[in-house]
Design a protein around this motif. Structure first.
Motif, PDB file in Angstrom:
ATOM      1  N   THR A  16       0.088   5.456   0.948  1.00 19.48           N
ATOM      2  CA  THR A  16      -0.993   6.508   1.131  1.00 19.48           C
ATOM      3  C   THR A  16      -0.422   7.681   1.367  1.00 19.48           C
ATOM      4  O   THR A  16       0.616   8.082   2.074  1.00 19.48           O
TER       5      THR A  16
ATOM      6  N   THR B 232      -3.614   0.319  -2.711  1.00 22.29           N
ATOM      7  CA  THR B 232      -3.479  -0.709  -2.025  1.00 22.29           C
ATOM      8  C   THR B 232      -3.497  -2.091  -3.063  1.00 22.29           C
ATOM      9  O   THR B 232      -3.972  -1.802  -4.188  1.00 22.29           O
TER      10      THR B 232
ATOM     11  N   SER C  27       0.896  -1.031   0.122  1.00 25.76           N
ATOM     12  CA  SER C  27      -0.096   0.020  -0.034  1.00 25.76           C
ATOM     13  C   SER C  27       0.849   1.311   0.045  1.00 25.76           C
ATOM     14  O   SER C  27       2.073   1.296   0.434  1.00 25.76           O
TER      15      SER C  27
ATOM     16  N   ILE D 240      -7.417  12.841   1.889  1.00 24.59           N
ATOM     17  CA  ILE D 240      -6.317  11.923   1.335  1.00 24.59           C
ATOM     18  C   ILE D 240      -5.951  12.282  -0.182  1.00 24.59           C
ATOM     19  O   ILE D 240      -6.835  12.535  -0.936  1.00 24.59           O
TER      20      ILE D 240
ATOM     21  N   GLU E  12      -3.756  10.556  -2.111  1.00 20.65           N
ATOM     22  CA  GLU E  12      -3.450   9.434  -2.972  1.00 20.65           C
ATOM     23  C   GLU E  12      -3.484   8.229  -1.967  1.00 20.65           C
ATOM     24  O   GLU E  12      -3.294   8.171  -0.693  1.00 20.65           O
ATOM     25  N   SER E  13      -4.136   7.127  -2.415  1.00 19.91           N
ATOM     26  CA  SER E  13      -4.379   5.887  -1.672  1.00 19.91           C
ATOM     27  C   SER E  13      -4.380   4.559  -2.627  1.00 19.91           C
ATOM     28  O   SER E  13      -5.154   4.726  -3.384  1.00 19.91           O
TER      29      SER E  13
END
Length: 282
Positions: free
Chosen positions: A220, A241, A218, A236, A238-239
């Motif tokens: 973040t 996973t 991941s 957020i 950018e995230s």
């Protein structure tokens, strides 16, 4: 009419043969027929047992409780890792009396045929528990043999989690082949609203502990200077996973499916095959 004569002649012929057979010969023939039936049934039972034994010998079965018990303390001892062997990185310069702690993070007991195994992960904390210090992790396979548990294979010094003296996190234990288990170890970096983590899969192949895959788990990046959202969390930027699943195949090793997500939504998936010559997913 000719057909009737043929059948009558046939039964007369059989009768002549039967009449020509003595009582002792008939008894012997019946005994041989019974023995042949018994032998056929025995052959059938033996073949079914052979097939069942063959399946059992090549099938991994997870057991909730070990057939032969072993405590965590005994398991840690079999790892053969001492405080001294960890080196100077595991000595607290400010408080030398603080020592690393040893703990079994996960254990899986299983059988293959009549053989009993335990696949386990040892986590060692670092007494230097500042942000940049990490613990260490080791993975081992042990087998019950000749009346005792014995170490079969081990992979040491697999690093830590996200600092503060901790060993790697355990994402999960997976079966990736007919007789193969793997553990996913997770570690990375977190600071100033950025967290990135990677995973390493450590698996068992031919009773040997090997690294079978390394990749991102991941990433973040939070807008720490922005406004908080309605739930109280940070906005957020950018995230992303990745999740893992394993799909059975006709081969000895399963395919690994990697599902990628961005901001919680699936973006793509890819399937990796296991390369037996390199003992890795490629």
């Amino acid at each position: 009419m000719n057909r009737l004569i043929y059948f009558l002649s046939f039964f007369i012929f059989i009768g002549v043969i039967s009449c020509g057979e003595s009582d002792s010969e008939r008894a012997l023939r019946l005994q041989k027929e019974k023995l042949a039936l018994v032998q056929a049934e025995l052959d059938r039972v033996n073949e079914e047992k052979r097939i069942a034994d063959s399946i059992s010998a090549s099938t991994l079965t997870i057991i909730k409780q070990p057939i032969h018990s072993i405590s965590d303390k005994e398991m840690i001892k079999l790892y053969g890792i001492t405080v001294k062997s960890l080196g100077s990185d595991f000595i607290n310069s400010e408080y030398p009396n603080l020592k690393p702690t040893f703990s079994i993070l996960v254990r899986k007991f299983y059988t293959i045929g009549k053989d009993e195994f335990v696949f386990s992960v040892l986590g060692i904390t670092n007494p230097n528990d500042v942000h940049m210090s990490i613990g260490t992790t080791s993975v081992a396979l042990m087998k019950y043999f000749d009346g005792s548990w014995q170490l079969q294979s081990i992979k040491k010094d697999l690093g830590g989690g996200f600092g503060f003296g901790q060993p790697a996190d355990i994402e999960g234990v997976y079966q990736f082949g007919r007789t193969n288990l793997a553990v996913s170890l997770v570690g990375g970096y977190a600071q100033s609203g950025v967290e990135e983590s990677g995973r390493e899969l450590i698996g068992i192949i031919d009773n040997e502990v090997v690294s079978i895959y390394q990749g991102e788990k991941s990433y973040t990046q939070a807008d720490v200077f922005g406004e908080f959202d309605e739930s109280g969390g940070m906005n957020i930027d950018e995230s992303r996973t990745t999740d893992l699943t394993f799909e059975k195949t006709e081969n000895a090793f399963y395919n690994m499916k990697i599902i990628s997500k961005a901001l919680g939504k699936k973006t793509k998936s890819s399937v990796l095959n296991f390369d037996e010559s390199k003992k890795k997913y490629l």
